[in-house]
Design a protein around this motif. Structure first.
Motif, PDB file in Angstrom:
ATOM      1  N   ASP A  49      -3.060 -89.700  32.149  1.00 51.44           N
ATOM      2  CA  ASP A  49      -3.646 -89.089  30.953  1.00 51.44           C
ATOM      3  C   ASP A  49      -2.868 -87.810  30.636  1.00 51.44           C
ATOM      4  O   ASP A  49      -3.211 -86.718  31.091  1.00 51.44           O
ATOM      5  CB  ASP A  49      -5.123 -88.790  31.196  1.00 51.44           C
ATOM      6  N   VAL A  50      -1.805 -87.974  29.855  1.00 48.60           N
ATOM      7  CA  VAL A  50      -0.878 -86.879  29.578  1.00 48.60           C
ATOM      8  C   VAL A  50      -1.559 -85.737  28.829  1.00 48.60           C
ATOM      9  O   VAL A  50      -1.313 -84.565  29.126  1.00 48.60           O
ATOM     10  CB  VAL A  50       0.351 -87.406  28.796  1.00 48.60           C
ATOM     11  N   ASP A  51      -2.410 -86.055  27.868  1.00 47.89           N
ATOM     12  CA  ASP A  51      -3.078 -85.006  27.096  1.00 47.89           C
ATOM     13  C   ASP A  51      -3.969 -84.140  27.979  1.00 47.89           C
ATOM     14  O   ASP A  51      -3.969 -82.912  27.870  1.00 47.89           O
ATOM     15  CB  ASP A  51      -3.906 -85.611  25.962  1.00 47.89           C
ATOM     16  N   ARG A  52      -4.734 -84.781  28.851  1.00 44.02           N
ATOM     17  CA  ARG A  52      -5.609 -84.005  29.739  1.00 44.02           C
ATOM     18  C   ARG A  52      -4.811 -83.255  30.798  1.00 44.02           C
ATOM     19  O   ARG A  52      -5.202 -82.162  31.209  1.00 44.02           O
ATOM     20  CB  ARG A  52      -6.656 -84.911  30.375  1.00 44.02           C
ATOM     21  N   LEU A  53      -3.695 -83.829  31.242  1.00 44.03           N
ATOM     22  CA  LEU A  53      -2.830 -83.099  32.169  1.00 44.03           C
ATOM     23  C   LEU A  53      -2.298 -81.829  31.510  1.00 44.03           C
ATOM     24  O   LEU A  53      -2.238 -80.772  32.140  1.00 44.03           O
ATOM     25  CB  LEU A  53      -1.657 -83.972  32.619  1.00 44.03           C
ATOM     26  N   ASP A  54      -1.930 -81.939  30.252  1.00 41.56           N
ATOM     27  CA  ASP A  54      -1.438 -80.776  29.514  1.00 41.56           C
ATOM     28  C   ASP A  54      -2.535 -79.716  29.383  1.00 41.56           C
ATOM     29  O   ASP A  54      -2.293 -78.528  29.607  1.00 41.56           O
ATOM     30  CB  ASP A  54      -0.933 -81.212  28.137  1.00 41.56           C
ATOM     31  N   SER A  55      -3.740 -80.139  29.056  1.00 42.11           N
ATOM     32  CA  SER A  55      -4.871 -79.213  28.947  1.00 42.11           C
ATOM     33  C   SER A  55      -5.166 -78.569  30.300  1.00 42.11           C
ATOM     34  O   SER A  55      -5.424 -77.364  30.391  1.00 42.11           O
ATOM     35  CB  SER A  55      -6.108 -79.960  28.438  1.00 42.11           C
ATOM     36  N   ASN A  56      -5.100 -79.355  31.352  1.00 41.13           N
ATOM     37  CA  ASN A  56      -5.338 -78.860  32.703  1.00 41.13           C
ATOM     38  C   ASN A  56      -4.288 -77.813  33.081  1.00 41.13           C
ATOM     39  O   ASN A  56      -4.617 -76.792  33.685  1.00 41.13           O
ATOM     40  CB  ASN A  56      -5.317 -80.038  33.685  1.00 41.13           C
ATOM     41  N   ALA A  57      -3.046 -78.062  32.704  1.00 43.02           N
ATOM     42  CA  ALA A  57      -1.970 -77.103  33.000  1.00 43.02           C
ATOM     43  C   ALA A  57      -2.214 -75.776  32.276  1.00 43.02           C
ATOM     44  O   ALA A  57      -1.964 -74.700  32.837  1.00 43.02           O
ATOM     45  CB  ALA A  57      -0.619 -77.689  32.600  1.00 43.02           C
ATOM     46  N   ARG A  58      -2.706 -75.846  31.042  1.00 38.90           N
ATOM     47  CA  ARG A  58      -3.029 -74.613  30.311  1.00 38.90           C
ATOM     48  C   ARG A  58      -4.165 -73.853  31.006  1.00 38.90           C
ATOM     49  O   ARG A  58      -4.143 -72.627  31.079  1.00 38.90           O
ATOM     50  CB  ARG A  58      -3.402 -74.927  28.860  1.00 38.90           C
ATOM     51  N   GLN A  59      -5.154 -74.590  31.537  1.00 41.42           N
ATOM     52  CA  GLN A  59      -6.248 -73.928  32.253  1.00 41.42           C
ATOM     53  C   GLN A  59      -5.744 -73.286  33.550  1.00 41.42           C
ATOM     54  O   GLN A  59      -6.171 -72.200  33.919  1.00 41.42           O
ATOM     55  CB  GLN A  59      -7.381 -74.913  32.539  1.00 41.42           C
ATOM     56  N   TRP A  60      -4.827 -73.967  34.257  1.00 43.71           N
ATOM     57  CA  TRP A  60      -4.216 -73.375  35.450  1.00 43.71           C
ATOM     58  C   TRP A  60      -3.535 -72.065  35.079  1.00 43.71           C
ATOM     59  O   TRP A  60      -3.673 -71.063  35.782  1.00 43.71           O
ATOM     60  CB  TRP A  60      -3.175 -74.321  36.066  1.00 43.71           C
ATOM     61  N   ALA A  61      -2.778 -72.078  33.976  1.00 43.58           N
ATOM     62  CA  ALA A  61      -2.063 -70.875  33.543  1.00 43.58           C
ATOM     63  C   ALA A  61      -3.034 -69.747  33.204  1.00 43.58           C
ATOM     64  O   ALA A  61      -2.713 -68.572  33.377  1.00 43.58           O
ATOM     65  CB  ALA A  61      -1.175 -71.199  32.342  1.00 43.58           C
ATOM     66  N   LYS A  62      -4.207 -70.103  32.740  1.00 44.41           N
ATOM     67  CA  LYS A  62      -5.217 -69.097  32.393  1.00 44.41           C
ATOM     68  C   LYS A  62      -5.917 -68.541  33.635  1.00 44.41           C
ATOM     69  O   LYS A  62      -6.133 -67.331  33.745  1.00 44.41           O
ATOM     70  CB  LYS A  62      -6.249 -69.733  31.456  1.00 44.41           C
ATOM     71  N   LEU A  92      -9.740 -75.229  42.517  1.00 43.39           N
ATOM     72  CA  LEU A  92      -9.938 -76.484  43.245  1.00 43.39           C
ATOM     73  C   LEU A  92     -10.462 -77.573  42.310  1.00 43.39           C
ATOM     74  O   LEU A  92     -10.004 -78.719  42.352  1.00 43.39           O
ATOM     75  CB  LEU A  92     -10.893 -76.269  44.425  1.00 43.39           C
ATOM     76  N   ARG A  93     -11.413 -77.214  41.443  1.00 42.32           N
ATOM     77  CA  ARG A  93     -11.910 -78.193  40.470  1.00 42.32           C
ATOM     78  C   ARG A  93     -10.785 -78.653  39.541  1.00 42.32           C
ATOM     79  O   ARG A  93     -10.680 -79.838  39.218  1.00 42.32           O
ATOM     80  CB  ARG A  93     -13.075 -77.615  39.666  1.00 42.32           C
ATOM     81  N   LEU A  94      -9.950 -77.733  39.132  1.00 45.51           N
ATOM     82  CA  LEU A  94      -8.809 -78.096  38.288  1.00 45.51           C
ATOM     83  C   LEU A  94      -7.832 -79.005  39.048  1.00 45.51           C
ATOM     84  O   LEU A  94      -7.276 -79.939  38.468  1.00 45.51           O
ATOM     85  CB  LEU A  94      -8.079 -76.841  37.791  1.00 45.51           C
ATOM     86  N   ALA A  95      -7.659 -78.750  40.328  1.00 44.94           N
ATOM     87  CA  ALA A  95      -6.766 -79.588  41.139  1.00 44.94           C
ATOM     88  C   ALA A  95      -7.323 -81.000  41.278  1.00 44.94           C
ATOM     89  O   ALA A  95      -6.579 -81.988  41.227  1.00 44.94           O
ATOM     90  CB  ALA A  95      -6.550 -78.953  42.511  1.00 44.94           C
ATOM     91  N   TRP A  96      -8.645 -81.116  41.467  1.00 44.36           N
ATOM     92  CA  TRP A  96      -9.261 -82.451  41.537  1.00 44.36           C
ATOM     93  C   TRP A  96      -9.054 -83.197  40.223  1.00 44.36           C
ATOM     94  O   TRP A  96      -8.727 -84.379  40.205  1.00 44.36           O
ATOM     95  CB  TRP A  96     -10.756 -82.343  41.818  1.00 44.36           C
ATOM     96  N   ARG A  97      -9.264 -82.494  39.116  1.00 45.50           N
ATOM     97  CA  ARG A  97      -9.074 -83.120  37.800  1.00 45.50           C
ATOM     98  C   ARG A  97      -7.617 -83.521  37.600  1.00 45.50           C
ATOM     99  O   ARG A  97      -7.331 -84.595  37.063  1.00 45.50           O
ATOM    100  CB  ARG A  97      -9.509 -82.166  36.690  1.00 45.50           C
ATOM    101  N   GLN A  98      -6.715 -82.653  38.010  1.00 46.45           N
ATOM    102  CA  GLN A  98      -5.298 -82.950  37.873  1.00 46.45           C
ATOM    103  C   GLN A  98      -4.961 -84.254  38.593  1.00 46.45           C
ATOM    104  O   GLN A  98      -4.240 -85.099  38.062  1.00 46.45           O
ATOM    105  CB  GLN A  98      -4.466 -81.798  38.447  1.00 46.45           C
ATOM    106  N   ASN A  99      -5.500 -84.427  39.773  1.00 48.02           N
ATOM    107  CA  ASN A  99      -5.269 -85.646  40.539  1.00 48.02           C
ATOM    108  C   ASN A  99      -5.772 -86.863  39.769  1.00 48.02           C
ATOM    109  O   ASN A  99      -5.072 -87.866  39.655  1.00 48.02           O
ATOM    110  CB  ASN A  99      -5.957 -85.532  41.902  1.00 48.02           C
TER     111      ASN A  99
END
Length: 177
Positions: free
Chosen positions: A47-60, A33-40
């Motif tokens: 912020d493409v770089d942070r979206l990419d980092s967020n996607a890696r955290q989702w995958a983890k 949920l925290r990752l989803a809030w950040r993604q939003n």
């Protein structure tokens, strides 16, 4: 007076373990949920770089949440089999109805926390999906406007020196990707 039937009764230890499994699953979903809030937030700021980092955290972390859910579901099936419920429609409420009130309230609390967190996560994921869809539609529209302006160039967007002509307000749209 209730008769004690060990085959059809969950013991307090089972309730404690079930509550613990529910709490682990809830923690995993809260992380998502925290990752989803950040993604939003990152989508809104583009912020493409942070979206990419967020996607890696989702995958983890998504597999960890799945593992917690699977462990809880497996334990509930095991408890249902121990109580003779077999493969019927298994619910935690059915399983805990014969336990002591203290153990039952602990499981009910953990179940309610999990449900509330799951609902919030599903809602945020839907909001993120809608925002992503909107951003893609906007990008398509802007690309089409730019394409038609470049291909037709009726108003002289470009000067003889291949640079943008001064057009003032209402010129070519500029947007971050």
């Amino acid at each position: 007076m209730n008769r004690f039937d060990p085959q059809n009764t969950m013991i307090d230890d089972d309730c404690c373990l079930l509550a613990s499994l529910l709490e682990v699953e809830t923690r995993q979903y809260r992380r998502l949920l925290r990752l989803a809030w950040r993604q939003n937030s990152y989508m809104k700021r583009q912020d493409v770089d942070r979206l990419d980092s967020n996607a890696r955290q989702w995958a983890k972390y998504l597999p960890q949440a799945d593992e917690a859910r699977i462990a809880r579901e497996r334990f509930v099936r095991e408890l249902a089999n121990n109580q003779g419920l077999g493969n019927q429609d298994i619910s935690i409420e059915k399983l805990i109805k014969t336990t002591c009130p203290r153990a039952r309230s602990e499981v009910v609390r953990a179940t309610n926390d999990l449900r509330a967190t799951s609902v919030r996560l599903a809602r945020q994921n839907e909001l993120n999906r809608q925002l992503a869809e909107f951003c893609l539609d906007l990008a398509r529209e802007e690309a089409e406007i730019f394409r038609s302006a470049v291909l037709t160039d009726p108003s002289g967007c470009y000067g003889n020196n291949a640079r943008n002509a001064e057009r003032g307000p209402g010129g070519v749209l500029v947007k971050q990707a």
